[in-house]
Design a protein around this motif. Sequence first.
Motif, PDB file in Angstrom:
ATOM      1  N   ALA A  34       0.844  -1.191   0.038  1.00 45.44           N
ATOM      2  CA  ALA A  34       0.137   0.049  -0.143  1.00 45.44           C
ATOM      3  C   ALA A  34       1.092   1.194   0.006  1.00 45.44           C
ATOM      4  CB  ALA A  34      -1.039   0.144   1.171  1.00 45.44           C
ATOM      5  N   ASN A 118      -7.208  -1.947   2.348  1.00 48.26           N
ATOM      6  CA  ASN A 118      -6.133  -1.733   1.265  1.00 48.26           C
ATOM      7  C   ASN A 118      -4.977  -1.209   1.866  1.00 48.26           C
ATOM      8  OD1 ASN A 118      -8.274  -1.913  -0.872  1.00 48.26           O
ATOM      9  ND2 ASN A 118      -8.380   0.444  -0.901  1.00 48.26           N
ATOM     10  N   GLN A 123      -6.161  -8.323   0.456  1.00 47.55           N
ATOM     11  CA  GLN A 123      -7.313  -8.524  -0.077  1.00 47.55           C
ATOM     12  C   GLN A 123      -8.102 -10.144   0.169  1.00 47.55           C
ATOM     13  OE1 GLN A 123      -8.608  -6.079  -1.866  1.00 47.55           O
ATOM     14  NE2 GLN A 123      -6.766  -4.861  -0.870  1.00 47.55           N
ATOM     15  N   THR A 156      -4.980   4.621  -2.355  1.00 45.82           N
ATOM     16  CA  THR A 156      -4.758   3.145  -2.111  1.00 45.82           C
ATOM     17  C   THR A 156      -5.537   2.077  -2.958  1.00 45.82           C
ATOM     18  OG1 THR A 156      -6.199   3.040  -0.293  1.00 45.82           O
ATOM     19  CG2 THR A 156      -3.628   3.252  -0.034  1.00 45.82           C
ATOM     20  N   SER A 157      -6.729   2.804  -3.691  1.00 41.17           N
ATOM     21  CA  SER A 157      -7.461   2.023  -4.518  1.00 41.17           C
ATOM     22  C   SER A 157      -6.842   1.681  -5.828  1.00 41.17           C
ATOM     23  CB  SER A 157      -8.863   2.737  -4.523  1.00 41.17           C
ATOM     24  OG  SER A 157      -9.613   2.536  -3.213  1.00 41.17           O
TER      25      SER A 157
END
Length: 729
Positions: A34, A118, A123, A156-157
């Motif tokens: 991240a 994130n 994930q 961070t997306s």
Amino acid sequence: MLLAYFVGLIGLAAGAFYALYLYVDVPGEGNKAAQAQSNVYKNQKGEIIARLGEVNREEVPLSKVPKDVQNAVVAAENKNFWTDPGVDLKGTARGILNTVMGRGKQGGSTITQQYVKNYYLDQRQTVSRKVKELIISLKVQDKKDKTEILAGYLNTSYFGRNASGIQAASRAYYGKDVDKLSLEEGAYLAALLQAPSQYDWGTATDAGKRNVEARWNYVLDKMVEQKWLDPEKRKAMKFKPPGQPKPPAGLTGQNGYLVQAAREEMIRDLKRQGRPESDFAAGGWTITLSIDPKKQAALEKAMKNQLLDDLDPKAREVDGHVQPGAVSVDAKTGHVVALYGGQDFLKHQLSNATRGDYQPASTFKPLILASALQNESKTQGGQPITPSTTYDGTNKRPVVGPGGDGFAPENEDGYSKPAVTVQQAMNDSVNTVFAQMAVDVGLAKVKKTAVELGMKSDFEEVPSMSLGSMGASPLEMAGVYATLDNHGKKTTPSIIKSVSWKGENYKLPNPVADERVVSRNTADGVTSVMTGVVEDGTANVVASGRYQVAGKTGTSDDDKSAWFTAYTPGLVTSVGLFGEGQGGKQVTLQGTGGGGRVNGGTYPAKIWAAYTSSVFDDEDDDAKFELETQDKYVPPVAPARTPSGNASPGASKSPSGTPSGTRSPSSSSSGSPSGNTRSPSTGPSHHTPPGPTSSSSSGNPPKPTNSGGTGGDPNTRPNGGVNPPPPSF
């Protein structure tokens, strides 16, 4: 009993959750994935030259993201973000149940939860990860402001096209920085968050295109619902597809050399501040180079037309050994506007523009004169060293005085004259004169001046340094000459125009210092002398009627390197050719292009002239130098003798329009810049009184000779000019 069991179960669950709440802490820092970012390199126009790093991410503060774009993301992902508690209990419970039952990934998380996933977690779709996400989100909600959480989420997306974070996404889809996005463009990026790969218009199926357009409309409608968008304005909006994906910028050609130079400069500055190199390796830096695309193209064209087109490595082995390099610096700003590191970075990654392993040769000689003027040095006979001082230029003449150690350099092509002014010695690059001058000034003082002007200090104080026997790079020599062009103000060339780190400006030192490292009289005096090299010396091939030039050629032993470094009043350019054989061995350049010797007045000077001539119209500077000199730096000159023996003034008047202190072409034969001469009636020159100006090994004045191929009268130069009178002993 059932009620008791139910209440007990609820109590146990609450107790377990409370225990977990106490046990699970917010990590001290985010996960490496991240935080990893790329470093972005741009040209002056803002176009990306290269993006380097494992993760294509470039953090920006929320203030850089337009408010409409922020609202589009919130409307798409979590319309109640600004007022919610940071978690969606029902959505999280539903997600945990679906995970347990194997139904796969389910939505329902808030922006805060997605940010926590994130930035702090990963994930993976597991029950333990979802429980941690819930607890950490509650704690983050208490510790961080909503704006900080939204900024973290946007940075961070993942948006598809290998772009992590909204800044990288803006570049990937629209080729612009995020602060330039329109609402319509921001709404498309917000729509991508639901399914980045399926919704990428450049690769989506027909169904994917219909779905992303529907999602785009949904985002805008939600903004109207939240009163963030005027309904009438919404009705007028039409969906416009983003551009097609573009291949990542590469390091081919000159790009790699430009990026390499910028990276090295950034690391040097971080170390200057006591920061480790790892700070740069971590990414997040956006570096805008000072390279001018027009000048860069002109330099590359000059290299091709004047050198590369002549090379045929298949026919001549030496042509495969030629490594050219060049650096051009804006004298006013100190910024590098063009750089040539080699024919292709992917084929030769050692930059010929910044390498410092070849001798700069005679381009070092002006620094000796600068030291002499700055220190008001005198010859062995006690006479002031000035441009009109007369020295013995006999070939292989041993240097005398402390530190000379019998050093007896050879002049190029056996040049030998028993009496030559410093000006003419600079014009003709007479080694014996400058070897003696370096000892006269003091080797330690010469080195000190050279370092102050911009040379590295890792060379020995020995007589041979007078011939430029140390290593130097075109970048280094361009900086030294830029300091002279800037009237003595220290100039450290910078290839970086501006820098930001994670969206915040990073301040670099000014390339041009406010204080002078040598006086203006010293710098301008050396500049005046170097105009003679162009007007009546080894660099006359670059003489121009459009602008004045001050410069110096240089050729190292066995022609292993050839240089021309020179400047106009606004542009400093250093060109070097280096002979590099197998394994990096230094080899001769003789025979390059099917010719004979290669010296500074051949390919390097021609490249310099072609480049400078083509970009001169782009400069805002005057065509002539504005020099300020005093008599003690550029003293009067005695009447020179004509071939018939009659005296005449040592220099003619400056042509109309020539600034005070500048050299006129007619003055170069005497070695005195115009504007600093006196008539013969003002008294004899400094070199006519009794006392030696430069000692010979025997102490006796040498007789005039015709060595060096002058022919005819010993006081007559081959070009029809006149030599000064011989030195007095």
